[in-house]
Design a protein around this motif. Sequence first.
Motif, PDB file in Angstrom:
ATOM      1  N   ASP A 141       2.784  -5.315  -3.416  1.00 19.60           N
ATOM      2  CA  ASP A 141       2.632  -4.785  -2.060  1.00 19.60           C
ATOM      3  C   ASP A 141       1.938  -3.429  -2.050  1.00 19.60           C
ATOM      4  OD1 ASP A 141       3.790  -6.988  -0.902  1.00 19.60           O
ATOM      5  OD2 ASP A 141       5.793  -6.113  -0.766  1.00 19.60           O
ATOM      6  N   ALA A 160       7.613  -7.626   4.736  1.00 17.91           N
ATOM      7  CA  ALA A 160       6.335  -7.197   5.297  1.00 17.91           C
ATOM      8  C   ALA A 160       6.534  -6.042   6.276  1.00 17.91           C
ATOM      9  CB  ALA A 160       5.647  -8.373   5.983  1.00 17.91           C
ATOM     10  N   LYS A 198       7.184  -2.999   4.195  1.00 16.88           N
ATOM     11  CA  LYS A 198       5.936  -2.528   3.588  1.00 16.88           C
ATOM     12  C   LYS A 198       5.192  -1.581   4.521  1.00 16.88           C
ATOM     13  CE  LYS A 198       1.429  -4.143   1.954  1.00 16.88           C
ATOM     14  NZ  LYS A 198       0.543  -5.318   1.761  1.00 16.88           N
TER      15      LYS A 198
END
Length: 226
Positions: free
Chosen positions: A72, A214, A217
């Motif tokens: 990531d 996500a 992130k």
Amino acid sequence: MKQLIYLTQILYWIGILAPSSTHAQVKLTQRQKWEQKLERYARLDSLTPPPKDVNLFVGSSTIENWKTLSDDFPDQIVLNRGVSGTKTIDLYEFKDRLIDPYEPKQIFIYEGDNDIGLGWKTDAIVDQFKQLVEEVRLSKPDARIVFIAVKPSPRRLKDRIQVEEVNARIRTYLEARPNTGYADVYNPMLTADGQLIPRYYQDDGLHLTAAGYAVWKKVIEKFLEY
């Protein structure tokens, strides 16, 4: 003949004890599991010593399960040293093995989830976090300490008020401390009207899916630009 009987007895007892021993290994205590994890991290460090100025991630299972952490953030040096099942007090206890061995630029801490789930009071959680920060500051005076907010989740829905209290009090504490940060993953995981988003969670209602990570992130990458 006596030797044959004796050998048979030995084999018989080995046959009985072996499954029992295997069964005992399967049912390790949580502390034994932690010890295995800590020893594994030490072995990894001995084989490939982490570089200086690493972004160190420590905390409970939401950190340990972030398997895509390096992918990531491919342009950053990140190190995952999460240990499932830990609480704030456990990270404090294991600080000498999970934080002290490294020379981090930043230390991202995710604890509080299990504290709340196990019935710890807000005052105790916040006080333990403060003690942890003070100890880390002594050993890592130049590292920025970032608290990742306790996330909302279906399993903690009944504890939502306490989750918000813990987050708010730790945020206030950090705002008065130099070289610290508060990574708000709590609010971005909710809809505009404050509802949970099911696709962010695994079936256990606690751990995150790829969609959940996500969201994390996007929040964390702003800190990694530091």
